[in-house]
Write an enzyme that holds these catalytic residues in place. Structure first.
Site, PDB file in Angstrom:
ATOM      1  N   ILE A  14      25.705 -63.897 -94.584  1.00 29.53           N
ATOM      2  CA  ILE A  14      24.890 -63.808 -93.371  1.00 29.53           C
ATOM      3  C   ILE A  14      24.700 -65.197 -92.760  1.00 29.53           C
ATOM      4  CG2 ILE A  14      22.575 -63.263 -92.518  1.00 29.53           C
ATOM      5  CD1 ILE A  14      22.436 -61.041 -94.682  1.00 29.53           C
ATOM      6  N   ASP A  88      18.755 -59.530-110.659  1.00 27.77           N
ATOM      7  CA  ASP A  88      18.161 -58.209-110.851  1.00 27.77           C
ATOM      8  C   ASP A  88      18.047 -57.825-112.326  1.00 27.77           C
ATOM      9  OD1 ASP A  88      18.264 -58.179-108.111  1.00 27.77           O
ATOM     10  OD2 ASP A  88      19.748 -56.579-107.948  1.00 27.77           O
ATOM     11  N   TYR A 147      12.741 -60.384-106.798  1.00 37.44           N
ATOM     12  CA  TYR A 147      13.273 -60.483-105.428  1.00 37.44           C
ATOM     13  C   TYR A 147      12.309 -59.857-104.412  1.00 37.44           C
ATOM     14  CZ  TYR A 147      16.811 -60.027-101.687  1.00 37.44           C
ATOM     15  OH  TYR A 147      17.509 -60.095-100.498  1.00 37.44           O
TER      16      TYR A 147
HETATM   17  P1  NDP Z   1      25.206 -64.560-100.185  1.00 33.21           P
HETATM   18  O1  NDP Z   1      25.022 -64.442-101.674  1.00 33.21           O
HETATM   19  O2  NDP Z   1      26.451 -64.009 -99.583  1.00 33.21           O
HETATM   20  O3  NDP Z   1      25.083 -66.108 -99.779  1.00 33.21           O
HETATM   21  C1  NDP Z   1      23.980 -66.835-100.204  1.00 33.21           C
HETATM   22  C2  NDP Z   1      23.985 -68.206 -99.579  1.00 33.21           C
HETATM   23  O4  NDP Z   1      22.800 -68.897-100.033  1.00 33.21           O
HETATM   24  C3  NDP Z   1      25.158 -69.054-100.028  1.00 33.21           C
HETATM   25  O5  NDP Z   1      25.570 -69.883 -98.959  1.00 33.21           O
HETATM   26  C4  NDP Z   1      24.580 -69.910-101.143  1.00 33.21           C
HETATM   27  O6  NDP Z   1      25.207 -71.164-101.323  1.00 33.21           O
HETATM   28  C5  NDP Z   1      23.178 -70.129-100.615  1.00 33.21           C
HETATM   29  N1  NDP Z   1      22.227 -70.503-101.655  1.00 33.21           N
HETATM   30  C6  NDP Z   1      21.883 -69.793-102.771  1.00 33.21           C
HETATM   31  N2  NDP Z   1      20.992 -70.496-103.484  1.00 33.21           N
HETATM   32  C7  NDP Z   1      20.768 -71.652-102.813  1.00 33.21           C
HETATM   33  C8  NDP Z   1      19.969 -72.784-103.040  1.00 33.21           C
HETATM   34  N3  NDP Z   1      19.174 -72.878-104.130  1.00 33.21           N
HETATM   35  N4  NDP Z   1      19.988 -73.799-102.146  1.00 33.21           N
HETATM   36  C9  NDP Z   1      20.775 -73.745-101.047  1.00 33.21           C
HETATM   37  N5  NDP Z   1      21.574 -72.688-100.767  1.00 33.21           N
HETATM   38  C10 NDP Z   1      21.573 -71.665-101.652  1.00 33.21           C
HETATM   39  O7  NDP Z   1      23.897 -63.950 -99.537  1.00 33.21           O
HETATM   40  P2  NDP Z   1      23.752 -63.038 -98.216  1.00 33.21           P
HETATM   41  O8  NDP Z   1      24.482 -63.653 -97.098  1.00 33.21           O
HETATM   42  O9  NDP Z   1      24.013 -61.638 -98.588  1.00 33.21           O
HETATM   43  O10 NDP Z   1      22.164 -63.153 -97.984  1.00 33.21           O
HETATM   44  C11 NDP Z   1      21.603 -64.142 -97.130  1.00 33.21           C
HETATM   45  C12 NDP Z   1      20.086 -63.934 -97.094  1.00 33.21           C
HETATM   46  O11 NDP Z   1      19.806 -62.631 -96.601  1.00 33.21           O
HETATM   47  C13 NDP Z   1      19.421 -64.031 -98.472  1.00 33.21           C
HETATM   48  O12 NDP Z   1      18.153 -64.633 -98.335  1.00 33.21           O
HETATM   49  C14 NDP Z   1      19.285 -62.590 -98.878  1.00 33.21           C
HETATM   50  O13 NDP Z   1      18.249 -62.417 -99.809  1.00 33.21           O
HETATM   51  C15 NDP Z   1      18.988 -61.945 -97.541  1.00 33.21           C
HETATM   52  N6  NDP Z   1      19.292 -60.529 -97.501  1.00 33.21           N
HETATM   53  C16 NDP Z   1      20.565 -60.083 -97.723  1.00 33.21           C
HETATM   54  C17 NDP Z   1      20.842 -58.736 -97.668  1.00 33.21           C
HETATM   55  C18 NDP Z   1      22.212 -58.194 -97.857  1.00 33.21           C
HETATM   56  O14 NDP Z   1      22.341 -56.971 -97.837  1.00 33.21           O
HETATM   57  N7  NDP Z   1      23.243 -58.990 -98.012  1.00 33.21           N
HETATM   58  C19 NDP Z   1      19.770 -57.751 -97.447  1.00 33.21           C
HETATM   59  C20 NDP Z   1      18.484 -58.336 -97.205  1.00 33.21           C
HETATM   60  C21 NDP Z   1      18.263 -59.670 -97.249  1.00 33.21           C
HETATM   61  P3  NDP Z   1      26.577 -71.308-102.207  1.00 33.21           P
HETATM   62  O15 NDP Z   1      27.678 -70.787-101.333  1.00 33.21           O
HETATM   63  O16 NDP Z   1      26.681 -72.764-102.470  1.00 33.21           O
HETATM   64  O17 NDP Z   1      26.377 -70.484-103.436  1.00 33.21           O
END
Ligand code: NDP
Length: 240
Positions: A14, A88, A147
């Site tokens: 996202i 989870d 979460y």
């Molecule tokens: P992804 O797992 O595809 O991507 C997660 C991103 O967050 C990656 O770029 C990752 O970096 C980064 N990240 C994780 N931990 C850290 C950290 N400690 N510091 C900096 N960056 C970090 O997630 P999504 O795109 O699916 O989700 C994006 C957001 O939307 C999240 O907050 C998620 O909870 C929320 N969300 C998602 C849903 C879904 O259906 N996908 C539904 C509802 C909410 P790296 O690439 O380096 O690992």
């Protein structure tokens, strides 16, 4: 001058779609990430958007990251707190570490980034903050007390901080995605995912670009009267 935006977790999923949409709308974008250097490199090669590595759960790293972006791109006007993780497990199996990691990243990261950027936004009398909540923070979800608690906290955080920002030209809003087709959802077992999709009235998973569309709306200069709100983008799965 173009406004500077930081998107945490902005190099894939996202966050990538949000970074690309903001860049396309003329913002100077810094896409933060934490561990996946290969994906970040590929993202920058594809989009031309600069990637910055730091852990949003680390307060000092956030302060340093915001300062670095400000020095290289200009004062930070927009923060999209998108970085998030899942660990989870049912309560019976959840470890204290699994609780801390998710709360520190998903909720603590939001505090850290807002705190790091807040004084500058106050001084300049302008700011746009968008925090990523979740349908599972609104409705709860089996096996996700960590979460759901962190994401539910995002919604309270947003409503509280928006009251401090409102008289100062700073809006603080949340976006609550439903199930979106990213790596995070790909980790859900196929038989579980099938049942989830069957409960989405639109009949499919959402696309990352559909979340980015909501973020673009909230960060616009013209959205100054929208604050403390949650934009739910979930295909009609949960009406809140
Ligand atoms: P992804 O797992 O595809 O991507 C997660 C991103 O967050 C990656 O770029 C990752 O970096 C980064 N990240 C994780 N931990 C850290 C950290 N400690 N510091 C900096 N960056 C970090 O997630 P999504 O795109 O699916 O989700 C994006 C957001 O939307 C999240 O907050 C998620 O909870 C929320 N969300 C998602 C849903 C879904 O259906 N996908 C539904 C509802 C909410 P790296 O690439 O380096 O690992």
């Amino acid at each position: 001058m173009a406004r500077v935006a930081i998107v945490t977790g902005g190099t894939r999923g996202i966050g990538e779609a949000i970074s690309v949409a903001l860049n396309g709308a003329g913002y100077r974008v810094a896409a933060n990430y934490c561990g996946n250097d290969d994906r970040a490199r590929a993202f920058t090669e594809k989009t031309g958007i600069a990637a910055y590595k730091w852990d949003v759960a680390d307060f000092d790293a956030c302060v340093a990251g915001v300062a670095q972006v400000a020095a290289e791109l200009g004062p930070v006007a927009v923060i999209v707190n998108n970085a998030g993780i899942t660990r989870d497990a049912t309560m019976k199996k959840m470890s204290r570490a699994g609780w801390d990691e998710v709360v520190d990243t998903n909720l603590g990261g939001c505090f850290n980034m807002c705190k790091a950027a807040w004084d500058g936004m106050l001084e300049r009398g302008f700011g746009r903050i968008v925090n990523s909540g979740s349908i599972n923070g609104q409705a709860g979800q089996y096996g996700q007390v960590n979460y759901a608690a962190a994401k539910s906290g995002i919604h309270g955080f947003t409503k509280a901080l928006s009251q401090e920002g409102a008289p100062k030209g700073i809006t603080v809003n949340a976006i609550a995605p439903g199930y979106i087709d990213t790596d995070m959802v790909a980790a859900v077992p196929p038989n579980v995912l099938e049942k989830i999709v069957a409960r989405i009235p639109v009949g499919r998973l959402g696309r990352a670009e559909e979340i980015a569309r909501g973020v673009l709306f909230l960060v616009a200069d013209e959205a100054g009267f929208v604050t403390g709100s949650t934009v739910s983008i979930n295909g009609g799965q949960h009406m809140y």
